[in-house]
Write a protein that holds these residues in place. Sequence first.
Motif: not given
Length: 269
Positions: A94, A97-98, A101-102, A105, A224-227, A230
């Motif tokens: 995570l 995440s932008d 992504g946040t 989640t 699909t999340v995190g760097d 993003a």
Amino acid sequence: MRIVVAVKYVPDIHADRRFDEGRVVRSSEEGTLNELDENAIEAALKIVESLPEDEQSSSEVVVLTMAGPESDTAIRKAYQMGVGRGVRVSDEALAGSDYFGTVSTLAAAIRKLEEEGPVDLVVTGMAALDGLGSVVPVLLAAELDLPQLTLAGKLEVDADARTAQVTRELDDALEVLSAPLPAVVSVTDHANWPRFPNFKLIMAARTQPIEVWSLADLGIDPATVGDAGARTHILSATPRPPRPEVEVVVDKGEGGRALAEFLIRNELV
């Protein structure tokens, strides 16, 4: 009545912000519960307290956050206010995440909570003081496909009619909006005065358990999340330049001329 309050652990606004590889450095020593999220917690607690006693006992307020273990400080502050349950979503994937992504989640965590029973209301603060994007409530409502009532200066819930009503404070008018439950509501700092924790709750919060969920628990693909997922990336970050030294002028009859010269010299007029 089950209410989920999405909260964020943010750096203390009085501490110097530091960046590491384009990310804000967060530590338990300098972090705290986002101040505006305290208004969201207070709004949720007041809704439950307004219910008949038999309904209060079956109601639940859950705080939900997405962060590392240092964010337990924020959850325990919510416990001190009277919240009964806290969930932290933590996973190394995570990091970075932008907003999107946040939100994906948080939405997945809310759906997991719904597996235990219906979630009647999702409440957030109007913004997080570290980013001030103010878009999470809107994106979260879209992700969950729920009505959204944002920037509420006042929040009222009719549990029998299954509706939420908010009042927005505009420049020259008050705007009253309502929506059926479940819904997503964001509240401003004018919505209420967050309560002060009492000693009993402060002591109980120290040992109250915090549930920790991973991406695997939520069925989220780490790509699909995190760097990795993003849509935005920080290219560079530099410290704020130091302020220039203050120029003190002792007025001995020429203060007006000195002020005018200063304004002209700095192209302020």
